[in-house]
Enzyme design. Structure first.
Site, mmCIF file in Angstrom:
data_model
loop_
_atom_site.group_PDB
_atom_site.id
_atom_site.type_symbol
_atom_site.label_atom_id
_atom_site.label_comp_id
_atom_site.label_asym_id
_atom_site.label_seq_id
_atom_site.Cartn_x
_atom_site.Cartn_y
_atom_site.Cartn_z
ATOM 1 C CB SER A 56 22.572 -25.336 45.272
ATOM 2 O OG SER A 56 21.412 -24.685 45.223
ATOM 3 N N GLY A 57 21.437 -25.595 48.369
ATOM 4 C CA GLY A 57 20.197 -26.170 49.356
ATOM 5 C C GLY A 57 20.630 -27.110 50.618
ATOM 6 C CB THR A 77 21.789 -18.956 52.971
ATOM 7 O OG1 THR A 77 22.330 -19.178 51.660
ATOM 8 C CG2 THR A 77 21.190 -17.451 53.124
ATOM 9 C CG ASN A 125 17.757 -23.324 48.450
ATOM 10 O OD1 ASN A 125 16.556 -23.123 48.638
ATOM 11 N ND2 ASN A 125 18.789 -22.878 48.684
ATOM 12 C CB SER A 162 19.291 -21.148 45.034
ATOM 13 O OG SER A 162 20.581 -21.424 44.894
ATOM 14 C CB SER A 163 22.764 -17.670 48.043
ATOM 15 O OG SER A 163 22.337 -17.915 48.963
ATOM 16 N N GLY A 196 29.091 -24.261 47.200
ATOM 17 C CA GLY A 196 30.036 -25.369 47.271
ATOM 18 C C GLY A 196 30.535 -25.780 45.732
ATOM 19 C CD GLU A 231 27.101 -24.889 41.571
ATOM 20 O OE1 GLU A 231 27.185 -24.370 40.268
ATOM 21 O OE2 GLU A 231 26.544 -23.963 42.156
HETATM 22 N N1 LIG Z 1 18.784 -25.620 59.652
HETATM 23 C C1 LIG Z 1 17.586 -25.718 59.461
HETATM 24 N N2 LIG Z 1 16.321 -25.856 59.947
HETATM 25 C C2 LIG Z 1 15.534 -25.994 58.975
HETATM 26 N N3 LIG Z 1 15.527 -25.750 57.690
HETATM 27 C C3 LIG Z 1 16.636 -25.710 57.122
HETATM 28 C C4 LIG Z 1 17.742 -25.364 57.750
HETATM 29 N N4 LIG Z 1 18.929 -25.309 56.983
HETATM 30 C C5 LIG Z 1 18.283 -25.039 55.770
HETATM 31 N N5 LIG Z 1 17.103 -25.403 55.757
HETATM 32 C C6 LIG Z 1 15.750 -25.531 54.740
HETATM 33 O O1 LIG Z 1 16.618 -25.594 53.535
HETATM 34 C C7 LIG Z 1 16.345 -24.779 52.575
HETATM 35 C C8 LIG Z 1 17.623 -24.321 51.807
HETATM 36 O O2 LIG Z 1 18.756 -23.833 52.583
HETATM 37 P P1 LIG Z 1 19.609 -22.607 52.187
HETATM 38 O O3 LIG Z 1 18.911 -21.606 51.509
HETATM 39 O O4 LIG Z 1 20.397 -22.146 53.472
HETATM 40 O O5 LIG Z 1 20.643 -23.429 51.463
HETATM 41 P P2 LIG Z 1 22.054 -22.858 50.527
HETATM 42 O O6 LIG Z 1 23.139 -23.919 51.142
HETATM 43 O O7 LIG Z 1 22.319 -21.398 50.951
HETATM 44 O O8 LIG Z 1 21.766 -22.977 49.294
HETATM 45 P P3 LIG Z 1 22.299 -22.126 47.808
HETATM 46 O O9 LIG Z 1 23.475 -22.542 47.755
HETATM 47 O O10 LIG Z 1 21.433 -22.696 47.031
HETATM 48 O O11 LIG Z 1 22.098 -20.834 48.519
HETATM 49 C C9 LIG Z 1 15.943 -23.318 53.508
HETATM 50 O O12 LIG Z 1 15.219 -22.697 52.695
HETATM 51 C C10 LIG Z 1 15.267 -24.153 54.516
HETATM 52 O O13 LIG Z 1 14.019 -24.296 54.014
HETATM 53 MG MG LIG Z 2 22.340 -19.775 50.016
#
Ligand SMILES: Nc1ncnc2c1ncn2[C@@H]1O[C@H](COP(=O)(O)OP(=O)(O)OP(=O)(O)O)[C@@H](O)[C@H]1O
Ligand SMILES: [Mg+2]
Length: 1078
Positions: free
Chosen positions: A110-111, A115, A160, A163-164, A390, A392
């Site tokens: 997460s984070g 996404t 996050n 977070s999705s 991923g 956990e």
């Molecule tokens: N390529 C990137 N460039 C800039 N910031 C990023 C990038 N990727 C992620 N982030 C930052 O990190 C934060 C978390 O990313 P994201 O929501 O994609 O995580 P996730 O892996 O989908 O988490 P979760 O599993 O909780 O959904 C985003 O809101 C953004 O602020």
């Molecule tokens: Mg996500």
């Protein structure tokens, strides 16, 4: 340019290594160090072969611009530095050009940025795939599905802010040209427990906060909501606001996105009504009420909220109220109704809220799918994007973690399978001998979980369906019985069986050794969560709602379709969907993005080694590299390989004429690379160790430097030579121009000298000739003169005898006559003009004609004067006579005279006959008026002036008052004896009267007038013609006048300019009146 670019490579300007496969030595430390080094240099992407590792930068990087998209467009994967766009491009092109369905698997904790990565992939593909209005609409709908799903399915967690809380798999469908047609979204396991309870520091799903912050008052009122978060039990209060998140703005974005995706207004409205109902459900509270049977029954504390929910959803209030108090159990056609205690009522309420929300979410996905589904039935190519949770590993891991980790096991398996399969296929395709690769296959763990008979999920289901008391403990017992011997399963019991006493394992837990590490699961809640029960009374109550959406969400509530079979458990549902997903993925070409979170603080520039190490382990990245490197670490098609290294061998440099493969063979032989280090495939060279590649790279670098020096040398030589040649050429041009110029100068000089010499000679010759001609002429003239004299002498001698007596006189007269004749003829031509004032007269030619000349001038003048006079009319004659008279009287005597010459004498300045004021005056005077003019009469006593009309008639001088016209005095002309005036430029004049005459009583008059000359002249002429006597006019600067008895002297003196040009008159004393003339 394009050609030059095409020659770049991932290996150029590499920070650390861009592809982990090339890492040497390969171990965890070097792996992390490489990632860190790259991360510190803003390189957040690194490859493992074709897998992209992405480290979340936690700040916007300038590497996603449209220019970057263009840079990566249609380039080979290893051509540019690692990027998610490279992977997207590779996947898209392989889909479009090779007709291979693709899937992009994005994993990470997460984070970690999954996404974001999935959105980057989608936006890249949207940017490079076809264009056109229809296509753009499809793209837009696909992209806009993200904000909608994120609002309903994402929440702020401690890890996050966005977070999705669900797994998402999206198939994007393309036509044969690669234009997008539509898509299908699948969702997995929404974390619905969040609806009713959130851990500390976390929030509920975004949409709740967005509605409360962003909806208008009106809308909130319609939804029966209040803006205040604290009013709702389901909204955790400690972190209701998230830094940098504008819920209100996001609400507008979501509504807009819903509109773009194709939600009708009433659908949007229904969706928000359901959300409001869920929020309000949390506010329903229960209290215990004792019943007759001694059991507690729960009752709703305050029915207001319930009433509003029912109004909002169109549910019969009593039905819902009853559903919160009773539970009907049907067994063997018997319906038994039991009361719910308070705890059960809360459980039922929360279960309803969770179900309502999660079903709404699934409905949203279905609805979006309806909008974005491809409209045609043509064969589609598919690109799937999987954004799923991923691994956990928390302190307390429960059912959800178990499910999630199971999913990851499956994904790892498919990764291993597909990677190895691909590797193997490539070897076969390239004709390279396949050697078995040692790697860990996690199929055994998958089996532990999903085996239909002995799998943990099967056990759980069995336990849930079993009659009798079922608890989490009984489930653990069962596990202990069945799985105890499994090498990846551990529990206190199983350990004991193996005589290993592990006190780190509590009694209520079991541990699974996942491929990514050991995870200990708390068994508590497994059974409940797997059952996922919603009391039938509630679903039936929902189905009875008049709200069409809610009704549709609870189809099982329809009594007509009553189904006594238990609904599938959460575990089995998930297993089924994972199996479908896996099957789906297996048919596609996989592309991996492994996301890594560099720190726990959501901070930029912070790289926490321990955290990254942990992720690398459970993502199995080292495993990845090993698998990838199992056979050969590096492979490259012959052409680019030869192109890159051809400078290392004389035969291949600068051009290799034969086939590329032969070139590479020659090259490798020449470089004496050990044979075991490489293999020749059909189209690629395979290099076993990165070492060899780096050796090649080093050699290349060295050689490039040498080549650069060589090129520099040649270039410098060429530059100097060209410069020299240019200068030489320029020098010749300058020299030739100078020579030409010098020669021109010299020629001009010679030419002008020649002309001078020539002219001198010509001049000398001409002068000589002239002298001769002049001499000749003089000789001729002399001869003629001599001859003439001689002839004259002879003639005179001959005629002397006849004319001697009177010849002299005759000649004299004749000469005189000739001269006179000539004089008059010349005079005729030189006559001056006929103007009498023309003073010109020709000069006198001969002295002896002096008197004649003067006489002629006089005669001529008189004649032309006469001629001039003859032109006069009688009137003019009179005027001139008068002017002549004036001239005779005053010329050279009175200074005022010259000014009067030009003024015509008008006489009657005052037109008495025309002015009615003077009628009496006119009547009194019956004679012809000669002068009528206003004059200043000087007062005899003080010298002051008064205006008087001065009239001169044939016989009289009359003075009259200027205003009234009354006659003041009348003097007959015979009584006027004299007129006196000064010689100066003033208009004063005295009229002296005969002593003793009637008019002389007051004495003489002293006047001043501008027309003095005219008046005096006219007075003189009239007097002369009347009395035949000349009027005495005295011009003197001092004269006497008779004022009554006194003789007063009028004296003219030179006065000051004080009063301008007007003469002033002052009576000085009895005897003196002084006139100051300026
Ligand atoms: N390529 C990137 N460039 C800039 N910031 C990023 C990038 N990727 C992620 N982030 C930052 O990190 C934060 C978390 O990313 P994201 O929501 O994609 O995580 P996730 O892996 O989908 O988490 P979760 O599993 O909780 O959904 C985003 O809101 C953004 O602020
Ligand atoms: Mg996500």
């Amino acid at each position: 340019m394009a050609k030059m670019e095409a020659k770049t490579s991932l290996l150029d300007n590499m920070i650390g290594v861009g592809d982990m496969v090339l890492l040497e030595p390969l171990n965890e430390d070097s792996f992390i160090n490489n990632l860190k080094k790259r991360f510190d240099h803003n390189e957040v992407y690194t490859y493992i072969g074709s897998v992209v590792i992405s480290i979340n930068p936690y700040r916007p990087l300038p590497i996603y611009s449209p220019e970057k998209v263009e840079e990566y467009r249609n380039r080979n994967f290893y051509e540019l530095s690692p990027h998610i766009f490279a992977l997207s491009d590779e996947a898209y092109r392989s889909l479009r050009d090779q007709d291979k369905d693709q899937c992009i698997l994005i994993t990470g904790e997460s984070g970690a940025g999954k996404t974001e990565a999935s959105k980057l992939v989608m936006s890249y593909v949207a940017a490079v795939c076809g264009k056109g209005a229809e296509v753009n609409q499809v793209k837009e709908q696909l992209l806009q599905s993200n904000p909608v799903l994120e609002a309903f399915g994402n929440a702020k967690t401690v890890r996050n802010d966005n977070s999705s809380r669900f797994g998402k798999y999206m198939d994007i469908e393309f036509d044969f040209k690669g234009d997008p047609l539509g898509g299908v979204i699948s969702n997995y396991l929404l974390e619905k427990s969040r609806v009713v309870k959130q851990p500390r520091g976390e929030r509920n799903f975004h949409i709740f906060y967005q509605i409360l912050s962003g909806a208008s008052e009106d809308f909130l009122c319609k939804l029966k909501l209040e803006r205040d978060f604290s009013r709702y039990n389901y909204l955790g209060l400690d972190s209701a606001r998230v830094n940098g998140v504008d819920d209100a703005a996001n609400f507008r974005t979501v509504r807009n996105a819903m509109q773009i995706v194709g939600f009708m207004d009433h659908e949007t409205q229904s969706v928000f009504e359901v959300v409001a109902a869920v929020l309000k459900l949390g506010n329903i509270e229960f209290k215990p009420e004792s019943r007759v049977n001694g059991l507690d029954e729960s009752k709703i504390k305050d029915k207001n909220e319930l009433k509003e929910i029912c109004e909002l959803t169109g549910i019969d209030q009593s039905v819902l109220e009853r559903a919160f108090s009773f539970r009907t159990v049907e067994a063997k056609q018997e319906k038994v109704s039991t009361t719910l205690n308070v705890a059960q009522a809360y459980y039922a309420r929360d279960a309803l809220a969770k179900n309502l929300y999660s079903r709404l979410f699934s409905w949203l996905v279905t609805r979006i799918n309806e909008s974005i589904k491809a409209q045609t039935k043509v064969r589609k190519k598919v690109m799937g994007v999987l954004d799923i949770y991923g691994f956990e590993i928390f302190e307390d891991n429960s059912f959800e973690q178990f499910i999630i980790n199971y999913c990851n096991e499956k994904l790892q398996q498919i990764f291993i399978e597909l990677t190895l399969k691909e590797e193997q296929e490539e070897y076969i395709r390239e004709g390279i001998e396949w050697t078995h690769i040692e790697y860990f296959n996690n199929a055994i763990i998958c089996d532990l979980i999903e085996n239909n008979q002995t799998g943990i999920l099967a056990m759980l289901d069995e336990e849930c369906l079993r009659p009798g008391t079922v608890t989490d403990e009984t489930f653990l017992e069962k596990l202990n019985q069945v799985c105890a011997t499994h090498q990846h399963f551990e529990s206190r019991m199983s350990k004991c069986l193996r005589f290993l006493n592990d006190t780190s394992l509590p009694h209520s837990c079991f541990r699974i050794q996942h491929y990514a590490g050991k995870v200990m699961y708390q068994v508590e809640g497994f059974v409940d969560k797997n059952n996922d029960l919603l009391y039938r009374d509630l679903s039936q109550a929902m189905w009875k709602a008049s709200h069409s959406l809610i009704k549709a969400l609870f189809p099982e509530g329809n009594p007509a379709k009553i189904n006594l079979k238990r609904p599938p458990t959460a575990g089995s549902q998930f297993k089924a969907s994972v199996t479908t997903l896996m099957k789906n993925l297996q048919t596609k070409n996989p592309n991996y993005i492994r996301c890594i979170k560099p720190n726990d603080k959501k901070a930029a520039h912070v790289f926490n080694d321990a955290l990254v190490c942990h992720q690398i382990r459970y993502l199995g990245l080292l495993e990845n590299v090993r698998v990838r490197r199992a056979g050969y670490a590096f492979r490259q098609a012959y052409e680019p390989c030869l192109e890159r290294y051809k400078m290392l061998c004389k035969q291949t440099w600068p051009h290799w004429r034969g086939p590329a493969r032969a070139g590479v063979e020659v090259l490798f032989n020449e470089l004496e690379i050990p044979e075991e280090e490489f293999s020749f495939g059909r189209s690629k060279i395979f290099i076993r160790n990165p070492r060899t590649l780096f050796k090649l790279e080093d050699l290349r670098k060295q050689r490039l430097e040498d080549l650069a020096t060589l090129i520099e040398k040649i270039y410098r030589g060429w530059k100097c030579r060209t410069r020299f040649l240019l200068m030489k050429k320029s020098q010749i041009v300058i020299a030739s121009w100078y020579r030409r110029y010098a020669q021109q100068k010299k020629y001009q000089k010679i030419k002008s000298s020649a002309i001078i010499v020539q002219s001198y000679i010509r001049g000398w010759k001409a002068r000589k000739l002239l002298r001769e001609l002049k001499h000749q002429k003089r000789c001729n003239e002399a001869a003629t003169t001599i001859a003439a004299y001689w002839r004259g002498t002879q003639v005179r001698r001959e005629y002397r005898k006849f004319f001697r007596a009177n010849a002299g006189r005759k000649i004299y007269e004749f000469t005189l006559q000739r001269i006179m004749q000539k004089y008059f003829l010349e005079m005729k031509n030189k006559m001056p003009s006929l103007s009498p004032i023309d003073k010109n007269w020709p000069a006198r030619p001969y002295l002896f004609l002096d008197s004649t000349h003067k006489e002629l001038k006089r005669i001529f003048h008189l004649w032309r004067c006469k001629k001039y006079r003859d032109q006069f009319t009688d009137q003019q004659k009179l005027i001139y006579e008068e002017k002549l008279e004036a001239s005779e009287l005053f010329k050279d005597k009175k200074a005022l005279y010259p000014a009067s010459v030009g003024q015509p004498f008008q006489g009657a300045y005052l037109e008495i006959s025309k002015n009615p004021k003077y009628k009496k005056l006119k009547d009194a005077v019956d004679e012809k008026i000669i002068i009528a003019e206003v004059v200043n009469k000087i007062n005899r006593a003080n010298g002051k002036a008064t205006s008087r009309i001065f009239l001169l008639t044939k016989n009289n001088v009359l003075l009259a008052d200027q205003k009234s016209g009354n006659i003041k005095s009348e003097v007959p002309l015979g009584d006027v004896t004299k007129v006196s005036m000064s010689s100066q430029n003033d208009g004063f004049f005295a009229v002296h009267l005969k002593e003793g005459s009637g008019a002389a009583g007051k004495g003489d008059f002293l006047f001043s007038s501008d027309h003095l000359i005219e008046m005096a002249t006219k007075l003189y002429r009239t007097t002369l013609s009347q009395t035949k006597q000349k009027l005495n006019i005295e011009i003197s600067d001092e004269f006497l006048v008779q004022f009554r008895q006194d003789k007063v002297c009028v004296k003219f003196i030179q006065g000051s300019q004080k009063n301008g040009n007007i003469p002033t008159c002052k009576r000085k004393n009895n005897r003196l009146l002084e006139v100051a003339v300026p």
